[in-house]
Design a protein around this motif. Structure first.
Motif, PDB file in Angstrom:
ATOM      1  N   LYS A 275     -15.989 -36.437  15.307  1.00  0.00           N
ATOM      2  CA  LYS A 275     -17.479 -36.722  14.975  1.00  0.00           C
ATOM      3  C   LYS A 275     -17.452 -36.559  13.571  1.00  0.00           C
ATOM      4  O   LYS A 275     -16.865 -36.053  12.895  1.00  0.00           O
ATOM      5  CB  LYS A 275     -18.187 -35.685  15.849  1.00  0.00           C
ATOM      6  N   ILE A 276     -18.672 -37.471  13.102  1.00  0.00           N
ATOM      7  CA  ILE A 276     -18.973 -37.419  11.650  1.00  0.00           C
ATOM      8  C   ILE A 276     -20.369 -36.929  11.501  1.00  0.00           C
ATOM      9  O   ILE A 276     -21.214 -37.594  11.998  1.00  0.00           O
ATOM     10  CB  ILE A 276     -18.663 -38.643  11.066  1.00  0.00           C
ATOM     11  N   ILE A 277     -20.531 -36.253  10.428  1.00  0.00           N
ATOM     12  CA  ILE A 277     -21.859 -35.627   9.862  1.00  0.00           C
ATOM     13  C   ILE A 277     -21.864 -36.239   8.390  1.00  0.00           C
ATOM     14  O   ILE A 277     -20.889 -35.865   7.808  1.00  0.00           O
ATOM     15  CB  ILE A 277     -22.354 -34.371  10.352  1.00  0.00           C
ATOM     16  N   GLU A 278     -23.088 -36.561   8.009  1.00  0.00           N
ATOM     17  CA  GLU A 278     -23.017 -37.030   6.405  1.00  0.00           C
ATOM     18  C   GLU A 278     -24.416 -36.853   5.772  1.00  0.00           C
ATOM     19  O   GLU A 278     -25.427 -36.513   6.549  1.00  0.00           O
ATOM     20  CB  GLU A 278     -22.981 -38.599   6.643  1.00  0.00           C
ATOM     21  N   ASP A 279     -24.096 -36.422   4.544  1.00  0.00           N
ATOM     22  CA  ASP A 279     -25.511 -36.197   3.925  1.00  0.00           C
ATOM     23  C   ASP A 279     -24.881 -36.799   2.395  1.00  0.00           C
ATOM     24  O   ASP A 279     -24.005 -37.220   2.146  1.00  0.00           O
ATOM     25  CB  ASP A 279     -25.568 -34.760   3.809  1.00  0.00           C
ATOM     26  N   GLU A 280     -26.014 -36.509   1.404  1.00  0.00           N
ATOM     27  CA  GLU A 280     -25.823 -36.914  -0.006  1.00  0.00           C
ATOM     28  C   GLU A 280     -26.147 -35.914  -0.985  1.00  0.00           C
ATOM     29  O   GLU A 280     -27.143 -35.134  -0.636  1.00  0.00           O
ATOM     30  CB  GLU A 280     -26.982 -38.362  -0.099  1.00  0.00           C
ATOM     31  N   ILE A 281     -25.792 -35.986  -2.029  1.00  0.00           N
ATOM     32  CA  ILE A 281     -26.018 -35.404  -3.229  1.00  0.00           C
ATOM     33  C   ILE A 281     -25.771 -35.821  -4.401  1.00  0.00           C
ATOM     34  O   ILE A 281     -24.794 -36.374  -4.783  1.00  0.00           O
ATOM     35  CB  ILE A 281     -25.194 -33.880  -3.204  1.00  0.00           C
ATOM     36  N   GLN A 282     -26.863 -36.079  -5.237  1.00  0.00           N
ATOM     37  CA  GLN A 282     -26.802 -36.653  -6.676  1.00  0.00           C
ATOM     38  C   GLN A 282     -25.974 -38.148  -6.446  1.00  0.00           C
ATOM     39  O   GLN A 282     -25.316 -38.508  -7.410  1.00  0.00           O
ATOM     40  CB  GLN A 282     -25.984 -35.814  -7.467  1.00  0.00           C
ATOM     41  N   GLY A 283     -26.370 -38.740  -5.425  1.00  0.00           N
ATOM     42  CA  GLY A 283     -25.856 -40.188  -5.212  1.00  0.00           C
ATOM     43  C   GLY A 283     -24.492 -40.331  -4.625  1.00  0.00           C
ATOM     44  O   GLY A 283     -23.880 -41.119  -4.463  1.00  0.00           O
ATOM     45  N   ILE A 284     -23.705 -39.009  -4.246  1.00  0.00           N
ATOM     46  CA  ILE A 284     -22.313 -39.050  -3.614  1.00  0.00           C
ATOM     47  C   ILE A 284     -22.443 -38.639  -2.224  1.00  0.00           C
ATOM     48  O   ILE A 284     -23.286 -37.676  -1.755  1.00  0.00           O
ATOM     49  CB  ILE A 284     -21.634 -37.803  -4.403  1.00  0.00           C
ATOM     50  N   SER A 285     -21.947 -39.759  -1.349  1.00  0.00           N
ATOM     51  CA  SER A 285     -21.818 -39.493  -0.002  1.00  0.00           C
ATOM     52  C   SER A 285     -20.865 -38.282   0.263  1.00  0.00           C
ATOM     53  O   SER A 285     -19.654 -38.218  -0.153  1.00  0.00           O
ATOM     54  CB  SER A 285     -21.512 -40.638   0.745  1.00  0.00           C
ATOM     55  N   ILE A 286     -21.559 -37.063   1.146  1.00  0.00           N
ATOM     56  CA  ILE A 286     -20.486 -35.970   1.608  1.00  0.00           C
ATOM     57  C   ILE A 286     -20.402 -36.371   3.102  1.00  0.00           C
ATOM     58  O   ILE A 286     -21.520 -36.287   3.765  1.00  0.00           O
ATOM     59  CB  ILE A 286     -21.176 -34.603   1.126  1.00  0.00           C
ATOM     60  N   LEU A 300     -20.605 -29.095   6.056  1.00  0.00           N
ATOM     61  CA  LEU A 300     -20.906 -30.246   5.422  1.00  0.00           C
ATOM     62  C   LEU A 300     -21.977 -29.470   4.145  1.00  0.00           C
ATOM     63  O   LEU A 300     -21.821 -30.104   3.166  1.00  0.00           O
ATOM     64  CB  LEU A 300     -22.112 -31.129   6.159  1.00  0.00           C
ATOM     65  N   LYS A 301     -22.761 -28.596   4.426  1.00  0.00           N
ATOM     66  CA  LYS A 301     -23.542 -27.673   3.644  1.00  0.00           C
ATOM     67  C   LYS A 301     -22.648 -27.270   2.574  1.00  0.00           C
ATOM     68  O   LYS A 301     -23.069 -27.192   1.396  1.00  0.00           O
ATOM     69  CB  LYS A 301     -24.434 -26.964   4.052  1.00  0.00           C
ATOM     70  N   VAL A 302     -21.358 -26.485   2.891  1.00  0.00           N
ATOM     71  CA  VAL A 302     -20.540 -25.880   1.850  1.00  0.00           C
ATOM     72  C   VAL A 302     -19.978 -27.153   0.934  1.00  0.00           C
ATOM     73  O   VAL A 302     -19.852 -26.698  -0.280  1.00  0.00           O
ATOM     74  CB  VAL A 302     -19.541 -25.236   2.525  1.00  0.00           C
ATOM     75  N   ALA A 303     -19.742 -28.260   1.497  1.00  0.00           N
ATOM     76  CA  ALA A 303     -19.102 -29.091   0.697  1.00  0.00           C
ATOM     77  C   ALA A 303     -20.086 -29.794  -0.207  1.00  0.00           C
ATOM     78  O   ALA A 303     -19.787 -29.783  -1.496  1.00  0.00           O
ATOM     79  CB  ALA A 303     -18.605 -30.218   1.493  1.00  0.00           C
ATOM     80  N   LYS A 304     -21.328 -29.950   0.139  1.00  0.00           N
ATOM     81  CA  LYS A 304     -22.367 -30.448  -0.605  1.00  0.00           C
ATOM     82  C   LYS A 304     -22.870 -29.709  -1.713  1.00  0.00           C
ATOM     83  O   LYS A 304     -22.885 -29.973  -2.881  1.00  0.00           O
ATOM     84  CB  LYS A 304     -23.607 -30.665   0.452  1.00  0.00           C
ATOM     85  N   ASP A 305     -22.728 -28.049  -1.599  1.00  0.00           N
ATOM     86  CA  ASP A 305     -23.166 -27.387  -2.433  1.00  0.00           C
ATOM     87  C   ASP A 305     -21.916 -27.162  -3.376  1.00  0.00           C
ATOM     88  O   ASP A 305     -22.442 -26.889  -4.709  1.00  0.00           O
ATOM     89  CB  ASP A 305     -23.339 -25.933  -1.620  1.00  0.00           C
ATOM     90  N   SER A 306     -20.722 -27.300  -3.063  1.00  0.00           N
ATOM     91  CA  SER A 306     -19.835 -27.112  -4.071  1.00  0.00           C
ATOM     92  C   SER A 306     -19.676 -28.304  -4.951  1.00  0.00           C
ATOM     93  O   SER A 306     -19.773 -28.031  -6.186  1.00  0.00           O
ATOM     94  CB  SER A 306     -18.400 -27.133  -3.245  1.00  0.00           C
ATOM     95  N   ILE A 307     -20.103 -29.618  -4.432  1.00  0.00           N
ATOM     96  CA  ILE A 307     -19.924 -30.677  -5.322  1.00  0.00           C
ATOM     97  C   ILE A 307     -21.178 -30.486  -6.508  1.00  0.00           C
ATOM     98  O   ILE A 307     -21.134 -30.773  -7.640  1.00  0.00           O
ATOM     99  CB  ILE A 307     -20.246 -31.969  -4.543  1.00  0.00           C
ATOM    100  N   ASP A 308     -22.329 -29.971  -5.813  1.00  0.00           N
ATOM    101  CA  ASP A 308     -23.576 -29.751  -6.711  1.00  0.00           C
ATOM    102  C   ASP A 308     -23.226 -28.885  -7.824  1.00  0.00           C
ATOM    103  O   ASP A 308     -23.518 -29.001  -8.897  1.00  0.00           O
ATOM    104  CB  ASP A 308     -24.733 -29.466  -5.659  1.00  0.00           C
ATOM    105  N   ILE A 309     -22.768 -27.636  -7.402  1.00  0.00           N
ATOM    106  CA  ILE A 309     -22.454 -26.564  -8.209  1.00  0.00           C
ATOM    107  C   ILE A 309     -21.565 -26.924  -9.339  1.00  0.00           C
ATOM    108  O   ILE A 309     -21.729 -26.792 -10.642  1.00  0.00           O
ATOM    109  CB  ILE A 309     -22.011 -25.219  -7.670  1.00  0.00           C
ATOM    110  N   PHE A 310     -20.349 -27.801  -8.923  1.00  0.00           N
ATOM    111  CA  PHE A 310     -19.443 -28.139  -9.880  1.00  0.00           C
ATOM    112  C   PHE A 310     -19.578 -29.129 -10.646  1.00  0.00           C
ATOM    113  O   PHE A 310     -19.231 -29.277 -12.034  1.00  0.00           O
ATOM    114  CB  PHE A 310     -18.046 -28.133  -9.213  1.00  0.00           C
TER     115      PHE A 310
END
Length: 512
Positions: A275-286, A300-310
């Motif tokens: 199954k797939i769930i998707e979100d976006e952060i700063q124009g990047i598809s997660i 999904l949230k951990v991946a999104k927060d990681s990209i944002d922080i890094f």
């Protein structure tokens, strides 16, 4: 509580990030407090490398493959446009063909005590057959060589001069083994990691033809561009390093076409259950590829927060998408460009560890993915930076106290436990993989002591200089392969100090 922790730590496995129980205890001991924003003084940051490599300046791979589900066989062709970036004429080009390491039980890249976990249903071989190698002038002679027959040497018709290009066409067949590792299949997924012939790196020391070690991540590659066409049953969902540009129906199959530019490798995971769930952060598809509904939002949230922080700490993630995929992967987690493998059991059993591993593997997108290094000779350079980056995630998201407790209870406790088991003098972090005596030593020195070194460097130089170093190092060496000496030079440039003694003490065990 501490006595209980050390009883658990005493039983830790010699497997990369197989730390379910340990991290559960550590996270539970960690008090979460509000975010403490780090002060980054941008006026000192100098961007060295804003230019993205041009398409015609890097190697190009065009792979067209068909997967036969019942036989677990892939047949394919690969066209490599290879550029001679060395200062010398080349008579031959060398490729790693990693699947051959899986041909015999005696050669698989797992410690002996891991075989049962890797091959839950018993050992069966995996391998790659090279059917033919050609150029525009006709057939090329080739030789399968090296430890475990994991090197393909291709002899050219004419010498290739510096900066000259040549096209090589390889016809191959791959047998996928029933292994719960980077390359193999299990009950839920088929893992295509390190699966195709990939050009070895040639540098000032010559060709880098190191074997597939059982310790660490024994890979070293250049940035390249990829176009991969994969045909397989339409029952499968496919997660990939590449961006999906086309998906066609051909009978009972889908033909997936992916493209990826300026990446170090190309991996895929296929599953009928995704199954797939998707979100976006700063124009990047997660994207999160998962099996259990309750873990989808977390991953999904951990991946999104990681990209944002890094993004804020190191510099912007340069790709359009990032995917986290649950996988039949007993080791815990594994990084590939734009895609990471996560042990699917952790989704169901340990959410604290799920967060830690996703953060770590996401950090590798900066340290290994964009800024590369020789993971055989200088493993600390990406692993220690990534381990410390994981601590920075907790600092930025939950506060300094959380990061400090994580550092104490994970890094220091893990390292001291190793010292209690195996007290050694002159501990050397900076050494080849085959010079580590065990996975335990590798993890304690490369991950734990490497992170301790970076913490010491931060304390010695101060936050302003330390975070400037991370930004400048990322900017200067993005899309390249860096060395320990390169990292040291950046540190010295930022702080205007000679750091030879510190680096030698921590990395080479000098005067300890």
């Amino acid at each position: 509580m501490e006595k209980c922790l050390f009883k658990v730590l005493a039983k830790f496995r010699d497997v990369k990030y197989r730390r379910n129980i340990i991290i559960s205890i550590i996270i539970l001991m960690t008090v979460l407090i509000p975010i403490n924003i780090l002060k980054i003084h941008k006026n000192r940051i100098r961007v060295f490398n804003e230019v993205i490599p041009q398409i015609d300046s890097v190697n190009e791979y065009e792979i067209n493959a068909v997967f036969y589900e019942e036989e677990k066989i892939m047949e394919g062709t690969e066209k490599i446009t290879y550029i001679n970036k060395s200062p010398n004429n080349l008579k031959s080009i060398y490729f790693h063909i990693y699947p051959n390491v899986f041909k015999y039980k005696e050669t698989v890249p797992f410690d002996e005590n891991e075989i049962v976990e890797a091959y839950k249903d018993g050992f069966e071989p995996g391998y790659i057959n090279i059917n033919s190698v050609k150029s525009s002038k006709g057939s090329l002679s080739f030789l399968i060589m090296g430890k475990d027959n994991s090197i393909l040497k291709v002899n050219l018709h004419d010498e290739l001069e510096p900066q000259e290009k040549t096209k090589i066409y390889i016809d191959f067949m791959i047998k996928i083994p029933p292994a719960y590792g980077r390359f193999g299949f299990g009950k839920n997924t088929i893992n295509f990691g390190n699966w195709y012939p990939i050009a070895s790196v040639v540098d000032e020391s010559g060709w880098n033809l190191e074997p597939y070690h059982s310790i660490g991540d024994p890979f070293f590659s250049d940035i390249s561009n990829y176009r991969v066409i994969m045909t397989m049953s339409s029952n499968y969902v496919l997660a990939s390093t590449g961006d999906l540009v086309k998906k066609e129906t051909t009978g009972k199959n889908y033909r997936w076409t992916f493209e990826a530019q300026n990446v170090r490798d190309f991996a895929m995971i296929a599953s009928k259950k995704y199954k797939i769930i998707e979100d976006e952060i700063q124009g990047i598809s997660i994207r999160s590829y998962y099996f259990e509904d309750e873990a989808a939002e977390i991953s999904l949230k951990v991946a999104k927060d990681s990209i944002d922080i890094f993004n804020k700490i190191f510099g912007r993630y340069p790709y359009k998408q990032f995917s986290v995929a649950a996988s039949d992967f007993y080791i815990g987690g594994m990084e590939y460009p734009k895609l990471v493998f996560i042990d699917e059991e952790i989704y169901r059993s340990n959410r604290e560890m799920l967060e830690y591993i996703i953060v770590h593997e996401t950090g590798h997108q900066w340290w290994y993915g964009v800024v590369g290094n020789n993971e055989i000779k200088e493993a600390w350079l990406d692993e220690a930076l990534t381990e410390y980056s994981t601590l920075l995630y907790y600092e930025k998201k939950y506060g300094e106290e959380s990061k400090n407790k994580m550092y104490k209870n994970m890094i220091l406790a893990g390292y001291n436990l190793y010292r209690n088991f195996d007290e050694r003098k002159n501990e050397i972090i900076l050494k080849d993989l085959d010079h580590f005596n065990s996975s335990r030593e590798y993890q304690a020195l490369v991950y734990y002591k490497g992170a301790m070194f970076l913490q010491h460097l931060r304390e010695e130089l101060g936050d302003e200089a330390f975070f400037d170093i991370l930004k400048v190092y990322f900017d200067k060496y993005k899309y390249e392969n860096a060395t320990t000496e390169d990292f040291k030079k950046v540190c010295e440039m930022i702080c205007d100090k000679n750091l030879n003694n510190i680096f030698e003490k921590w990395l080479m065990g000098v005067n300890e």
